[in-house]
Design a protein around this motif. Structure first.
Motif, PDB file in Angstrom:
ATOM      1  N   ILE A 150     -37.987  16.053  -0.203  1.00 57.26           N
ATOM      2  CA  ILE A 150     -37.393  17.120   0.665  1.00 57.26           C
ATOM      3  C   ILE A 150     -37.880  16.820   2.261  1.00 57.26           C
ATOM      4  O   ILE A 150     -37.283  17.006   3.350  1.00 57.26           O
ATOM      5  N   LYS A 151     -39.188  16.714   2.271  1.00 51.84           N
ATOM      6  CA  LYS A 151     -39.792  16.412   3.683  1.00 51.84           C
ATOM      7  C   LYS A 151     -39.540  15.204   4.168  1.00 51.84           C
ATOM      8  O   LYS A 151     -39.141  15.221   5.564  1.00 51.84           O
ATOM      9  N   LEU A 152     -39.274  14.065   3.507  1.00 56.78           N
ATOM     10  CA  LEU A 152     -38.771  12.960   4.061  1.00 56.78           C
ATOM     11  C   LEU A 152     -37.389  12.941   4.557  1.00 56.78           C
ATOM     12  O   LEU A 152     -37.070  12.430   5.683  1.00 56.78           O
ATOM     13  N   SER A 153     -36.591  13.915   4.036  1.00 59.00           N
ATOM     14  CA  SER A 153     -35.333  13.962   4.400  1.00 59.00           C
ATOM     15  C   SER A 153     -34.738  14.851   5.394  1.00 59.00           C
ATOM     16  O   SER A 153     -33.950  14.613   6.259  1.00 59.00           O
ATOM     17  N   ALA A 154     -35.845  15.858   5.852  1.00 52.40           N
ATOM     18  CA  ALA A 154     -35.831  16.874   6.905  1.00 52.40           C
ATOM     19  C   ALA A 154     -35.292  16.303   8.207  1.00 52.40           C
ATOM     20  O   ALA A 154     -34.430  16.673   8.744  1.00 52.40           O
ATOM     21  N   PRO A 155     -36.341  15.289   8.731  1.00 56.99           N
ATOM     22  CA  PRO A 155     -35.935  14.951  10.122  1.00 56.99           C
ATOM     23  C   PRO A 155     -34.444  14.317  10.274  1.00 56.99           C
ATOM     24  O   PRO A 155     -33.692  14.783  11.218  1.00 56.99           O
ATOM     25  N   GLU A 156     -33.934  13.692   9.194  1.00 50.74           N
ATOM     26  CA  GLU A 156     -32.483  13.086   9.414  1.00 50.74           C
ATOM     27  C   GLU A 156     -31.448  14.137   9.307  1.00 50.74           C
ATOM     28  O   GLU A 156     -30.540  14.249   9.938  1.00 50.74           O
ATOM     29  N   TYR A 157     -31.542  15.010   8.285  1.00 52.97           N
ATOM     30  CA  TYR A 157     -30.810  16.149   7.924  1.00 52.97           C
ATOM     31  C   TYR A 157     -30.698  17.202   9.268  1.00 52.97           C
ATOM     32  O   TYR A 157     -29.724  17.541   9.657  1.00 52.97           O
ATOM     33  N   PHE A 158     -31.581  17.427   9.938  1.00 55.44           N
ATOM     34  CA  PHE A 158     -31.808  18.358  10.886  1.00 55.44           C
ATOM     35  C   PHE A 158     -31.602  17.757  12.231  1.00 55.44           C
ATOM     36  O   PHE A 158     -31.425  18.414  13.261  1.00 55.44           O
ATOM     37  N   GLY A 159     -31.684  16.430  12.366  1.00 58.00           N
ATOM     38  CA  GLY A 159     -31.206  15.808  13.492  1.00 58.00           C
ATOM     39  C   GLY A 159     -32.261  16.095  14.628  1.00 58.00           C
ATOM     40  O   GLY A 159     -31.870  15.842  16.010  1.00 58.00           O
ATOM     41  N   CYS A 160     -33.441  16.073  14.184  1.00 60.51           N
ATOM     42  CA  CYS A 160     -34.728  16.175  15.191  1.00 60.51           C
ATOM     43  C   CYS A 160     -35.575  14.827  15.077  1.00 60.51           C
ATOM     44  O   CYS A 160     -35.675  14.206  14.152  1.00 60.51           O
ATOM     45  N   ASP A 161     -36.012  14.372  16.422  1.00 57.26           N
ATOM     46  CA  ASP A 161     -36.914  13.490  16.523  1.00 57.26           C
ATOM     47  C   ASP A 161     -38.041  13.634  15.945  1.00 57.26           C
ATOM     48  O   ASP A 161     -38.524  12.484  15.196  1.00 57.26           O
ATOM     49  N   ARG A 162     -38.778  14.778  15.671  1.00 55.42           N
ATOM     50  CA  ARG A 162     -40.070  14.958  14.984  1.00 55.42           C
ATOM     51  C   ARG A 162     -40.052  16.175  14.255  1.00 55.42           C
ATOM     52  O   ARG A 162     -39.368  17.268  14.580  1.00 55.42           O
ATOM     53  N   MET A 163     -40.670  16.044  12.967  1.00 59.52           N
ATOM     54  CA  MET A 163     -40.446  17.497  12.098  1.00 59.52           C
ATOM     55  C   MET A 163     -41.844  17.711  11.773  1.00 59.52           C
ATOM     56  O   MET A 163     -42.599  17.001  11.033  1.00 59.52           O
ATOM     57  N   ILE A 164     -42.380  18.861  12.185  1.00 55.05           N
ATOM     58  CA  ILE A 164     -43.738  19.428  11.698  1.00 55.05           C
ATOM     59  C   ILE A 164     -43.758  19.901  10.386  1.00 55.05           C
ATOM     60  O   ILE A 164     -43.030  20.938  10.129  1.00 55.05           O
ATOM     61  N   THR A 165     -44.503  19.434   9.132  1.00 51.55           N
ATOM     62  CA  THR A 165     -44.296  19.950   8.154  1.00 51.55           C
ATOM     63  C   THR A 165     -45.538  20.746   7.538  1.00 51.55           C
ATOM     64  O   THR A 165     -46.579  20.546   7.978  1.00 51.55           O
ATOM     65  N   PHE A 166     -45.076  21.943   7.212  1.00 50.99           N
ATOM     66  CA  PHE A 166     -46.163  22.962   6.719  1.00 50.99           C
ATOM     67  C   PHE A 166     -45.991  23.156   5.181  1.00 50.99           C
ATOM     68  O   PHE A 166     -44.814  22.871   4.751  1.00 50.99           O
ATOM     69  N   ASP A 167     -47.121  23.886   4.532  1.00 56.54           N
ATOM     70  CA  ASP A 167     -46.940  24.264   3.244  1.00 56.54           C
ATOM     71  C   ASP A 167     -47.674  25.557   3.301  1.00 56.54           C
ATOM     72  O   ASP A 167     -48.086  25.988   4.316  1.00 56.54           O
ATOM     73  N   SER A 168     -47.150  26.428   2.361  1.00 55.40           N
ATOM     74  CA  SER A 168     -47.647  27.931   2.575  1.00 55.40           C
ATOM     75  C   SER A 168     -48.941  28.239   2.340  1.00 55.40           C
ATOM     76  O   SER A 168     -49.493  29.506   2.681  1.00 55.40           O
ATOM     77  N   ASP A 169     -49.796  27.327   1.989  1.00 49.05           N
ATOM     78  CA  ASP A 169     -51.258  27.407   1.995  1.00 49.05           C
ATOM     79  C   ASP A 169     -52.016  27.053   3.355  1.00 49.05           C
ATOM     80  O   ASP A 169     -53.191  26.774   3.402  1.00 49.05           O
ATOM     81  N   VAL A 170     -51.231  27.051   4.334  1.00 43.24           N
ATOM     82  CA  VAL A 170     -51.899  26.488   5.721  1.00 43.24           C
ATOM     83  C   VAL A 170     -52.058  27.541   6.354  1.00 43.24           C
ATOM     84  O   VAL A 170     -51.299  28.746   6.567  1.00 43.24           O
TER      85      VAL A 170
END
Length: 500
Positions: free
Chosen positions: A105-125
């Protein structure tokens, strides 16, 4: 350069899976709480991605529908998204481990949401110092943490094998949080499909990760390195660099040291905007939250006191912040009390000692439609003082607000649930007060207060200790962390049955 943020999460899928729900949602709240303190941005879309059945719970617990998103300012546009909207193909892989799904899902997210960059978080950050999101992640040379390949040799070897690349570098991409570039993700998909003649996601989801333990980040970095895009898109930061996304030194990765894990004052002067208290260690999410709050309170008192939980009159903003935190601490207990309630039922709740009504309103908004749990709450806020009546009725249209002594209601009205948060310490006869409240409920009475406070202050006249608990005979006793006043010790929540 468009930048968005992304948090994949799975809260619960089995009705009654209460403990996991409580722990995971506290972690997300801690992350959001920390971002509300320190993260600055002109505007960013923040996508929380989860299974469809979890959407209602997440929106309710984080206050998404109310527009507050657990204290995040309006510049954070938080949206909860069904993971199968992002990756429809997940429906074909129902037995794939959730962790593997989240990596895809993380790898898919930038393409799906149409953004140049995607900051990825996890809940334990957890964010531990001020950060300008636009400056750190939005420029032409976005910051990217790297660390020795030798620290995760098997991951790099597995990903290199899948991509038919070598690993000609000593340092590669680190861990979450990080930033994914859409162009590199597209190159990765193309590379996998050229090699295997199947869709990239089928390749990844059908690969047994026990034999080939690929990870999304090692696949990503190898592709970016060999395509030349890593050096065009990022300024890399090694472990000992002066600027880092993550302070690796202060993270909790394993059970060793778990009981002594802390956030020392020195963090504010060390490289790293974030730390990780890894959920897989089993460390209690509430303990992590308290550790973070105590660090904030000690090192950033001004920022801590300016948390933008609500946009209201300055006179009441601090009081409202505390009342919302009080109610948030009660939500898991209310959730438990409602767990066996009939569906499509309007449940009547009395919140005693409501003051401005901010906490009562938060509770009403958390259960405001017949979705998910199929329950809606009608909340009555009660206070003995007239002081906040006009304020509450003007600002909170979702509650009934009454001014009276609870004892005057005995024999007149009853509610399904009665709550009293941090009020029993102040009343002249606390045991009589508890008895009166039990007569006002048809179901459960939930009382929360500071436990065994040695130095009573600020008008509190009762010490709620073990002897008091034994005398009043609650049916359940829970000790917990105090989100609003971490420096004052732990709280106790007492649940009672009704009295005829």
């Amino acid at each position: 350069m468009s930048v968005a943020a992304f948090l994949p999460i799975k809260i619960r899928t089995i009705p009654g899976e209460y403990r996991k729900f409580e722990q995971d949602i506290i972690r997300v709240k801690t992350l959001f709480f920390s971002l509300s303190l320190f993260a600055k941005t002109k505007g960013i879309d923040f996508y929380v991605c989860c299974p469809k059945q979890d959407i209602f719970f997440i929106e309710r617990e984080l206050g998404i529908k109310s527009g507050k998103a657990w204290g995040l300012p309006k510049e954070f546009n938080v949206q909860v998204i069904d993971e199968e909207s992002v990756c429809p193909f997940l429906a074909d892989y129902p037995h794939v481990h959730g962790g593997t799904k989240q990596q895809v899902i993380k790898l898919s997210a930038p393409e799906y949401f149409g953004c140049d960059r995607m900051i990825t978080f996890d809940s334990d950050v957890i964010c531990v110092k001020p950060i300008d999101i636009d400056q750190v992640f939005g420029g032409e040379d976005c910051l990217l943490d790297v660390q020795p390949v030798s620290s995760a040799q098997s991951w790099w070897q597995a990903s290199a094998k899948m991509l038919q690349y070598d690993v000609p570098f000593e340092d590669g991409i680190g861990v979450t949080p990080t930033v994914l570039d859409r162009a590199i993700c597209q190159n990765l998909f193309q590379r996998l499909e050229e090699i295997y003649k199947f869709s990239w996601y089928d390749v990844l989801l059908s690969t047994d990760r026990k034999d080939i333990p690929w990870t999304e980040y090692t696949l990503y970095y190898l592709t970016g390195f060999h395509s030349g895009l890593i050096h065009k898109s990022y300024r890399t930061s090694k472990v000992n660099s002066n600027e880092r996304i993550i302070n690796l030194k202060r993270c909790l990765w394993g059970k060793v040291g778990m009981n002594n894990w802390t956030l020392p004052d020195e963090i504010k002067n060390e490289p790293g905007y974030f730390v990780v208290a890894q959920s897989q260690t089993g460390i209690d999410a509430g303990a992590v939250h308290q550790t973070a709050v105590e660090y904030y309170y000690s090192n950033y008192p001004k920022v801590f006191n300016d948390i933008p939980f609500i946009e209201q009159r300055k006179l009441s903003v601090n009081k409202n912040k505390v009342l919302e935190l009080f109610m948030t601490d009660l939500l898991p207990h209310i959730e438990k009390a409602l767990s066996n309630w009939p569906q499509k039922r309007i449940v009547q709740v009395l919140d005693v000692g409501a003051s401005t009504g901010a906490g009562s309103s938060l509770l009403a908004r958390s259960y405001n439609d017949f979705t998910g749990t199929q329950i809606r709450l009608q909340v009555t806020a009660l206070d003995i003082e007239q002081q906040y009546h006009d304020y509450a009725t003007h600002h909170y249209k979702d509650i009934e607000y009454i001014v009276c002594d609870v004892r005057s209601l005995v024999g007149d009205r009853r509610w399904d649930i009665v709550t009293a948060s941090h009020i029993v310490e102040y009343v002249p006869d606390p045991e009589e007060f508890i008895d009166a409240l039990k007569k006002l409920t048809r179901g459960k009475l939930i009382v929360s207060c500071l436990y065994n406070e040695n130095n009573l202050r600020e008008g509190r006249i009762n010490k709620i200790d073990d002897s008091f608990i034994m005398r009043t005979q609650p049916i359940e006793v829970t000790f917990q962390l105090n989100s609003a006043w971490p420096q004052r010790g732990k709280c106790v929540t007492l649940t009672y049955g009704s009295t005829p």
